[in-house]
Enzyme design. Structure first.
Site, short mmCIF file in Angstrom:
data_model
loop_
_atom_site.label_atom_id
_atom_site.label_comp_id
_atom_site.label_asym_id
_atom_site.label_seq_id
_atom_site.Cartn_x
_atom_site.Cartn_y
_atom_site.Cartn_z
N ASP A 42 87.01 -26.98 -64.20
CA ASP A 42 86.87 -26.19 -62.98
C ASP A 42 87.28 -27.04 -61.79
OD1 ASP A 42 84.66 -27.86 -63.03
OD2 ASP A 42 83.23 -26.33 -62.41
N HIS A 45 88.35 -34.91 -71.78
CA HIS A 45 88.67 -34.68 -70.38
C HIS A 45 88.84 -36.03 -69.67
CE1 HIS A 45 88.09 -33.26 -66.21
NE2 HIS A 45 88.41 -32.06 -66.67
#
Length: 213
Positions: free
Chosen positions: A58, A177
């Site tokens: 996000d 990530h």
């Protein structure tokens, strides 16, 4: 709240008619990036231009840091780079090239769609919109891009959850990530940039310049 006039060929995705109105009703105008930049990634990189898709998580939840392209930070931000700083380290290690420019618009202009799995976040509240309904847009984008082979880079668990929607004709690269919280769990050393470029060359395409333009 959102200006959809710059979406170009993305405008006819089912999400915008079927799902966005209900999603919009769940959020207020105090979101990051600002509503005018929410769809910047799609606006900047049209379907027929897209050669590579990087899917993140996000947007940055610090005001002034998110610009609508996943991982990109305005060049005048001046704060911590976090995930982007680790991306720069991997570019250096993988390609022996330097990247210092934090705005990633030049990647988008080369056909790299920088898409988050959630396109909005309230200030200071990471992941707060992760289950708001943005997933329908991500699935629609993946389906639209199934008309030709592309490279899809999935960073982190939320991004990797979409692999079931990606057909085998595409190059699919998965890793942790690049966030400081997870970068040492498989992001560093994953070499996504050289692997993507070699795949593009094998497809008869120009490689991406991941370094400073």
């Amino acid at each position: 709240m959102f200006d959809l006039g710059r979406l170009g060929s993305w405008a006819d995705l089912p999400f915008f008619g079927d799902d966005l109105p209900a999603l919009t009703a769940k959020i207020d105008a105090d979101i990051l990036p600002p509503p005018a930049l929410t769809f910047a990634a799609l606006e900047r990189c049209q379907p027929d231009q897209t050669r590579v898709v990087i899917i993140g998580q996000d947007p940055y939840h610090t005001p002034g840091k998110a610009d609508g392209l996943a991982f990109s930070i305005p060049d005048d931000f001046g704060g911590r780079l976090d995930s982007l700083g680790n991306i720069f380290k991997e570019i250096d290690s993988d390609l022996d090239q330097k990247r210092t420019k934090t705005g990633l618009q030049d990647w988008a202009d080369q056909g790299v769609l920088l898409l988050n799995t959630a396109l909005t976040v309230p200030p200071g509240k990471p992941k707060a919109h992760a289950k708001l309904g943005w997933s329908k847009l991500v699935v629609d984008v993946i389906k639209r891009l199934d008309d030709a082979p592309r490279a899809l880079i999935l960073w982190g668990g939320p991004a990797q959850s979409y692999s079931k929607h990606i057909s085998e004709q595409h190059l699919i690269l998965k890793s942790a990530h690049p966030s400081p919280l997870s970068c040492h769990r498989g992001f560093f050393g994953s070499r996504p940039f050289s692997k993507t470029n070699q795949w593009l060359i094998d497809q008869g395409q120009e490689p991406i310049n991941w370094a400073d333009p």
